[in-house]
Design a protein around this motif. Structure first.
Motif, PDB file in Angstrom:
ATOM      1  N   ARG A   1       1.107  -1.425  -0.073  1.00 24.22           N
ATOM      2  CA  ARG A   1      -0.031  -0.067  -0.200  1.00 24.22           C
ATOM      3  C   ARG A   1       1.047   0.989   0.386  1.00 24.22           C
ATOM      4  O   ARG A   1       1.408   1.206   0.960  1.00 24.22           O
ATOM      5  CB  ARG A   1      -0.873   0.408   1.199  1.00 24.22           C
ATOM      6  N   MET A   2       0.449   2.317  -0.906  1.00 23.21           N
ATOM      7  CA  MET A   2       1.052   3.260  -0.644  1.00 23.21           C
ATOM      8  C   MET A   2       0.931   4.285  -0.118  1.00 23.21           C
ATOM      9  O   MET A   2       1.944   5.274   0.225  1.00 23.21           O
ATOM     10  CB  MET A   2       0.786   4.284  -2.446  1.00 23.21           C
ATOM     11  N   SER A   3       0.029   4.422   0.681  1.00 26.95           N
ATOM     12  CA  SER A   3      -0.261   5.469   1.696  1.00 26.95           C
ATOM     13  C   SER A   3       1.216   4.766   2.890  1.00 26.95           C
ATOM     14  O   SER A   3       1.212   5.912   3.353  1.00 26.95           O
ATOM     15  CB  SER A   3      -1.608   5.260   2.064  1.00 26.95           C
ATOM     16  N   ASP A   4       1.122   3.706   3.570  1.00 28.77           N
ATOM     17  CA  ASP A   4       1.947   3.342   4.379  1.00 28.77           C
ATOM     18  C   ASP A   4       2.948   2.356   4.256  1.00 28.77           C
ATOM     19  O   ASP A   4       3.704   1.691   4.571  1.00 28.77           O
ATOM     20  CB  ASP A   4       0.724   2.967   5.461  1.00 28.77           C
ATOM     21  N   GLY A   5       3.366   2.008   2.926  1.00 26.17           N
ATOM     22  CA  GLY A   5       4.370   0.981   2.693  1.00 26.17           C
ATOM     23  C   GLY A   5       3.864  -0.454   3.199  1.00 26.17           C
ATOM     24  O   GLY A   5       4.724  -1.010   3.121  1.00 26.17           O
TER      25      GLY A   5
ATOM     26  N   HIS B   1       7.354   7.866  -5.764  1.00 29.67           N
ATOM     27  CA  HIS B   1       6.842   9.513  -5.066  1.00 29.67           C
ATOM     28  C   HIS B   1       6.306   9.896  -6.220  1.00 29.67           C
ATOM     29  O   HIS B   1       5.410  10.144  -5.649  1.00 29.67           O
ATOM     30  CB  HIS B   1       7.902  10.188  -4.592  1.00 29.67           C
ATOM     31  N   GLU B   2       6.428   9.615  -7.508  1.00 27.52           N
ATOM     32  CA  GLU B   2       5.152  10.381  -8.771  1.00 27.52           C
ATOM     33  C   GLU B   2       3.707   9.800  -8.789  1.00 27.52           C
ATOM     34  O   GLU B   2       3.022  10.459  -8.464  1.00 27.52           O
ATOM     35  CB  GLU B   2       5.871  10.397 -10.111  1.00 27.52           C
ATOM     36  N   LEU B   3       3.757   7.788  -8.001  1.00 25.47           N
ATOM     37  CA  LEU B   3       3.277   7.619  -8.900  1.00 25.47           C
ATOM     38  C   LEU B   3       1.770   8.175  -7.169  1.00 25.47           C
ATOM     39  O   LEU B   3       0.806   7.955  -7.018  1.00 25.47           O
ATOM     40  CB  LEU B   3       3.157   6.247  -8.088  1.00 25.47           C
ATOM     41  N   LYS B   4       2.794   8.077  -6.108  1.00 29.94           N
ATOM     42  CA  LYS B   4       1.633   8.318  -4.535  1.00 29.94           C
ATOM     43  C   LYS B   4       1.541   9.475  -4.876  1.00 29.94           C
ATOM     44  O   LYS B   4       0.652   9.850  -4.324  1.00 29.94           O
ATOM     45  CB  LYS B   4       3.072   8.276  -3.953  1.00 29.94           C
ATOM     46  N   SER B   5       2.112  10.877  -5.251  1.00 30.04           N
ATOM     47  CA  SER B   5       1.238  11.897  -5.767  1.00 30.04           C
ATOM     48  C   SER B   5       0.413  11.651  -6.480  1.00 30.04           C
ATOM     49  O   SER B   5      -0.320  12.549  -6.078  1.00 30.04           O
ATOM     50  CB  SER B   5       2.085  13.040  -6.286  1.00 30.04           C
TER      51      SER B   5
END
Length: 417
Positions: free
Chosen positions: A181-185, A377-381
């Motif tokens: 999960r990208m929000s918290d790894g 980082h780009e995908l998370k943004s």
């Protein structure tokens, strides 16, 4: 449902290009010389070079052996690269091309689409100047796709009998590639992948046996064997208090099996595992030979609580129709677009559009092929939900996952700093 180390000699020469003939088409003398030297240093069997399309075509016709990869500029005097690629395709002088150009990325993408429509295989374009690392990645991509297209060439002549013997002797294993999960790894899921632990050849990858199994009609034997193993692993994670699900690739033949949803539900119930722990992945390009039966199967799977994921999204032509007809819960963004982030502006636009589309449809998004912190980082943004790729983990056996999870927690902390 590979990769190998390359040794280096003292001279700096390597053997990545062994057995390959490449052609460099570039009007700039210095750039052409650099590209030729790079390919020779990578050990290519033969490197041809030409200053324009006319010269290139003459050399290709006269050369006694096939040209494996054409590396071509587009903006050249005389015959430009666009016309040249059309002639290459029409005369069947080569099957694979790479565009190396400083022109606008949107224009390059249009030419790539044109080349593919002409029947050429197009590898990732590269920016000038040509470097060893760029061409090494091109050659690796060529080898990988050649294995996928021509499994018989790489398969060491695995026959149906060989594979059935392997199935009977339980030589096939389930490997997993984690999704986080990208929000918290957090590790939330894993994609199940088949590997053949061959007693003589070692670990054999799917490209070397799946096409034979599909052609012989025995692919579902492997799928059901692996489903039992996957559910046992899900059961173990459940006992350990881990909230992990598994994604399984769904073959076209299973889509037409009216008994499949009930059988799958029964296996999971027997082990006390909820159906919500399994996601069934359907590639966008899968051909549904019997649409009515396939839609019935997919609808019943969703009713029983299984999740459905559309894989390789954006690589086919039926994507919006698929999304409209099938009750998907997840959309996987194809790795070709993810890897193009930071290289092609069009890839960034496509990825962002897919994430926004999925959000509007109430679907979660998974980005495949995440290999760099910059992509993460780009995908998370952009608001992507989940991530999968070599930055997080390569596929691995079940017994390696615990050690990977510990290592990933440490790496995730440094990723967020």
């Amino acid at each position: 449902m590979g990769f190998s180390g390359i040794g280096r000699g003292n001279s700096g020469m390597t053997d990545e290009g062994k057995g390959l003939t490449l052609l460099v088409v570039e009007d700039n003398n210095f750039q052409r010389a650099i590209a030729t030297k790079v390919l020779e240093d990578l050990g290519c069997e033969c490197v041809l070079s030409a200053a324009d399309g006319d010269d290139a075509l003459r050399q290709m016709v006269a050369h006694p052996d096939p040209v494996h990869i054409v590396l071509s500029d587009l903006d050249m005097p005389g015959m430009d690269g666009v016309e040249f690629l059309r002639h290459v395709a029409e005369q069947k002088l080569a099957g694979t091309v790479v565009i190396a150009s400083a022109l606008d990325s949107a224009l390059i993408h249009t030419v790539e689409d044109m080349a593919q429509e002409h029947g050429l295989q197009v590898l990732s374009n590269i920016e000038k100047p040509v470097t060893r690392d760029k061409m090494r990645r091109v050659i690796e991509q060529y080898r990988k796709e050649d294995r996928a297209r021509n499994p018989e060439k790489w398969s060491d002549s695995f026959s149906e009998e060989d594979i059935i013997h392997g199935l009977d002797n339980n030589e096939f294993e389930v490997w997993y590639q984690p999704k986080v999960r990208m929000s918290d790894g957090a590790w939330v899921s894993s994609e199940a992948l088949a590997r053949w632990n061959h007693p003589e050849h070692g670990i054999v990858f799917p490209a070397r046996f799946v096409p034979v199994m599909e052609k012989s009609g025995i692919i579902d034997q492997l799928t059901w064997k692996q489903v039992h193993e996957i559910v046992e692993h899900l059961c173990q994670w459940q006992r350990e208090g881990k909230d992990i699900s598994v994604a399984v690739n769904l073959s076209p033949t299973l889509l037409e099996d009216m008994d499949m949803p009930g059988k799958l539900e029964e296996i999971m119930a027997h082990h006390g595992v909820s159906t919500c722990r399994m996601t069934l992945e359907l590639t966008e390009n899968v051909v549904m030979r019997n649409m009515a039966r396939s839609l019935e199967t997919l609808a019943r799977l969703r009713i029983k609580g299984f999740s459905l994921s559309i894989d390789d999204f954006g690589t086919g032509f039926s994507n919006f129709q698929q999304l409209n007809r099938i009750p998907f819960s997840e959309l996987k963004i194809d790795q070709s677009f993810v890897m193009g982030l930071g290289v092609k502006e069009s890839c960034k636009t496509i990825v962002l559009s897919n994430i926004e589309l999925a959000s509007r449809l109430g679907l979660k998004t998974v980005a495949e092929g995440v290999e760099t912190p910059e992509s993460w980082h780009e995908l998370k943004s952009m608001g992507c939900d989940y991530s999968q790729g070599y930055l997080i983990a390569r596929p691995m056996p079940f017994n390696k996952l615990a050690a990977w999870e510990k290592d990933w927690r440490q790496r995730y902390q440094s990723l967020t700093k």
